[in-house]
Design a protein around this motif. Structure first.
Motif, mmCIF file in Angstrom:
data_model
loop_
_atom_site.group_PDB
_atom_site.id
_atom_site.type_symbol
_atom_site.label_atom_id
_atom_site.label_comp_id
_atom_site.label_asym_id
_atom_site.label_seq_id
_atom_site.Cartn_x
_atom_site.Cartn_y
_atom_site.Cartn_z
ATOM 1 N N SER A 64 0.490 -1.346 0.082
ATOM 2 C CA SER A 64 -0.244 -0.188 0.116
ATOM 3 C C SER A 64 1.416 1.427 0.090
ATOM 4 O O SER A 64 1.861 0.779 0.195
ATOM 5 N N ILE A 73 3.917 7.257 2.182
ATOM 6 C CA ILE A 73 4.553 5.458 3.506
ATOM 7 C C ILE A 73 4.113 4.779 2.076
ATOM 8 O O ILE A 73 2.899 4.405 1.633
ATOM 9 N N CYS A 74 5.174 3.913 2.225
ATOM 10 C CA CYS A 74 4.871 2.595 1.844
ATOM 11 C C CYS A 74 4.499 1.053 2.849
ATOM 12 O O CYS A 74 5.849 1.444 3.394
ATOM 13 N N GLU A 75 3.775 0.305 2.628
ATOM 14 C CA GLU A 75 3.754 -0.570 3.780
ATOM 15 C C GLU A 75 3.410 -2.246 2.668
ATOM 16 O O GLU A 75 3.158 -1.730 1.950
ATOM 17 N N HIS A 76 4.156 -2.828 3.295
ATOM 18 C CA HIS A 76 4.305 -4.130 2.554
ATOM 19 C C HIS A 76 4.016 -5.568 3.946
ATOM 20 O O HIS A 76 4.118 -5.649 5.113
ATOM 21 N N ASP A 77 3.771 -6.341 3.771
ATOM 22 C CA ASP A 77 3.833 -7.564 4.597
ATOM 23 C C ASP A 77 4.212 -8.867 4.572
ATOM 24 O O ASP A 77 3.912 -10.118 4.736
ATOM 25 N N SER A 125 11.324 -1.766 10.243
ATOM 26 C CA SER A 125 10.695 -3.306 9.616
ATOM 27 C C SER A 125 11.242 -4.829 11.031
ATOM 28 O O SER A 125 12.601 -4.306 10.920
ATOM 29 N N LEU A 147 2.999 -1.320 14.166
ATOM 30 C CA LEU A 147 2.717 -2.344 12.245
ATOM 31 C C LEU A 147 3.117 -3.459 12.526
ATOM 32 O O LEU A 147 2.490 -4.287 11.590
ATOM 33 N N ARG A 150 4.205 -5.744 9.719
ATOM 34 C CA ARG A 150 4.306 -5.286 8.304
ATOM 35 C C ARG A 150 5.578 -4.314 8.742
ATOM 36 O O ARG A 150 5.986 -3.836 9.430
ATOM 37 N N THR A 151 6.411 -3.953 7.167
ATOM 38 C CA THR A 151 7.385 -3.213 7.138
ATOM 39 C C THR A 151 6.941 -1.923 6.579
ATOM 40 O O THR A 151 5.918 -2.166 5.233
ATOM 41 N N ARG A 152 6.907 -0.486 7.067
ATOM 42 C CA ARG A 152 7.196 0.051 7.040
ATOM 43 C C ARG A 152 8.336 1.090 5.981
ATOM 44 O O ARG A 152 8.878 1.115 6.393
ATOM 45 N N GLU A 154 8.801 5.634 4.580
ATOM 46 C CA GLU A 154 8.418 7.028 4.845
ATOM 47 C C GLU A 154 9.799 7.315 4.620
ATOM 48 O O GLU A 154 10.938 7.808 4.263
#
Length: 507
Positions: A64, A73-77, A125, A147, A150-152, A154
């Motif tokens: 996302s 901001i980018c996050e992934h699972d 992360s 979090l 999840r990894t963020r 920014e």
């Protein structure tokens, strides 16, 4: 020492090494400039693809992006960061491929594209929470327990060379530009979501209908705005078992089908259509790479630094060869799926196409497969090797059955069969069939064959007609004879007309 103490110790040592590097840069100020990375990328939002690429490597299924006026901001699972990842993302090198051959690229020079927008990116992360200063130096920051797994990433818009308004506009355009090809050649990622300011959220979703059939949806605020279907075929690269070469053909619904129905056979609902143009991808499209083909290609190629094209490297040669073999073999799968139709031939490369030299082997492999294997559509709506086929006008094909051809046409091995014909001369289908070197056997050949069988000669003296020929001829009824004479009359009339035209025009 516990695992947590170990990674803290490794992290501190990494910081010390990076500080020494920064001190060295200070001693060489004016001679070494890290800002050169800003000039490598074809579009300013290129780092979006870098983040998607590395989320794929981490096994993420969802990514996302949240774009705000002052940051993105980018996050992934996917998998949490390791000390190796921290080392890599703060390094300056091609990638960690040498250590991990099954990864797309890890955090190599490509990640440095984020510095177009930010001076201090932050990563949270797992056990690591840090920001990167001066492009290579990690500094610990407060973690965020909310979090979870999840990894963020920014990225505050604080690069003085890029005003926040400009950064916002460029990244917003990049996110809105994500399309069906964004996820086509990935294995893990199933969804990419984004929110741009207060706009409605967007998303690209991939759905797997079967081993070969994929659908990619683009949605706005939960409503589907486009749906693209593909046939995708891939093959593992020797020595890089988790990486593949692949070819993908776009699909379209048949006119009578309002939407795809999972319960029905694919060939009853869809047909293969040309990709205009066909893209070449290293997981994501290389925007400046042109193949000249009408379907999509993918491989773990060595790209140019910008990732916009494929590097002219010997390391890529085996991948071109493997894709050529794969493209030829996919024709058998397409036939099994009931999609190797006459219309499909317009998608395949013909001699008139301007194919880039490095991709000409794909055309050659397809042509050879069509010639030697039962893949070319026949007039009887079956498939046969092109080397076995003969071509003529449709009226002659209607007149002469397969039994007639077996009797009249000379052959060595298998009985010749009528090839399918193109409805329009010089069309893509016609050009492709011409490229298969199918031999002509028209009315002139028929008349000459009948003449020889009806009155063979032995030296200067004619002999009796061939008995087998007489038996064959006696089996023909009156309607067949009428069709035959009508066909000859039409041929004579056409030749007379063309001769008259030539005389009038002085040709």
């Amino acid at each position: 020492m516990t695992g947590e103490e170990n990674h803290n110790s490794d992290f501190r040592r990494l910081i010390e090494r990076r500080r020494k590097f920064i001190d060295g840069l200070e001693a060489n100020r004016g001679e070494i400039n890290l800002d050169i990375f800003e000039d490598f990328y074809p579009d300013r939002a290129h780092f979006v693809y870098e983040l998607l690429q590395n989320a794929e490597d981490a096994g993420a299924t969802e990514v996302s992006f949240t774009l705000m006026a002052d940051r993105v901001i980018c996050e992934h699972d996917g998998r949490m960061f390791t000390i190796e990842d921290v080392t890599s993302i703060t390094g300056i090198h091609d990638s960690t491929k040498a250590k991990s051959k099954d990864k797309i690229g890890k955090f190599g020079v490509g990640f440095k594209s984020v510095f177009v927008y930010t001076q201090v990116p932050a990563i949270l992360s797992g056990d690591f929470a840090f920001q990167i200063v001066q492009q290579v130096l990690p500094e610990q920051i407060a973690s965020d327990t909310s979090l979870g797994h999840r990894t963020r990433f920014e990225f505050p818009f604080n690069n003085p060379k890029k005003p926040p308004q400009e950064a916002y506009a460029e990244i917003g355009a990049g996110l809105n530009g994500l399309d069906e090809k964004t996820l086509l050649f990935l294995s893990n990622l199933q969804s990419v979501k984004w929110r741009i300011g207060t706009d409605a959220p967007g998303e690209v979703l991939r759905h797997k209908h079967s081993d070969f059939h994929f659908e990619v949806l683009k949605q706005t605020d939960g409503r589907t705005t486009s749906s693209s279907h593909f046939l995708k075929f891939d093959q593992a690269v020797p020595g890089l078992e988790k990486q593949c070469v692949a070819v993908a053909f776009p699909l379209d619904l048949l006119p009578a089908m309002p939407q795809f129905d999972q319960r029905k056979h694919l060939s009853e609902q869809m047909k293969i259509i040309p990709a205009e143009p066909g893209n070449v991808a290293v997981f994501f499209p290389a925007v400046n790479e042109t193949s000249g083909l009408r379907f999509h290609l993918h491989g773990p190629f060595v790209p140019a630094m910008s990732r916009a094209s494929i590097k002219d490297s010997e390391a890529n040669t085996p991948l071109y060869e493997q894709i050529a073999t794969l493209a030829a073999h996919t024709l058998h799968r397409i036939k099994e799926l009931g999609l190797l139709s006459t219309e499909f031939l317009s998608v395949l490369p013909n001699p008139q196409d301007q194919i880039s030299p490095r991709y000409k082997g794909i055309r050659a492999a397809i042509i050879e497969e069509m010639k030697s294997q039962p893949l070319t559509p026949t007039y009887a709506r079956e498939h046969a090797p092109a080397n076995r086929l003969i071509q003529a006008r449709a009226s002659l094909k209607e007149l002469l059955s397969e039994d007639d051809i077996e009797f009249l046409v000379d052959y060595d091995d298998a009985t010749p069969l009528w090839a399918i014909g193109a409805t329009q001369r010089s069309s893509r289908i016609d050009n492709f069939l011409t490229g298969l070197s199918i031999r002509d056997w028209g009315l002139d050949r028929l008349i000459e064959t009948l003449r020889q069988k009806a009155r063979e000669e032995d030296g200067l003296f004619p002999t009796k007609p061939d008995e087998k020929f007489l038996s064959w001829l006696k089996c023909k009824d009156q309607s067949w004879m009428q069709e035959f004479y009508a066909l000859m009359y039409d041929e004579v009339s056409l030749k007379s007309y063309l001769t008259s035209c030539a005389l009038r025009t002085g040709l």
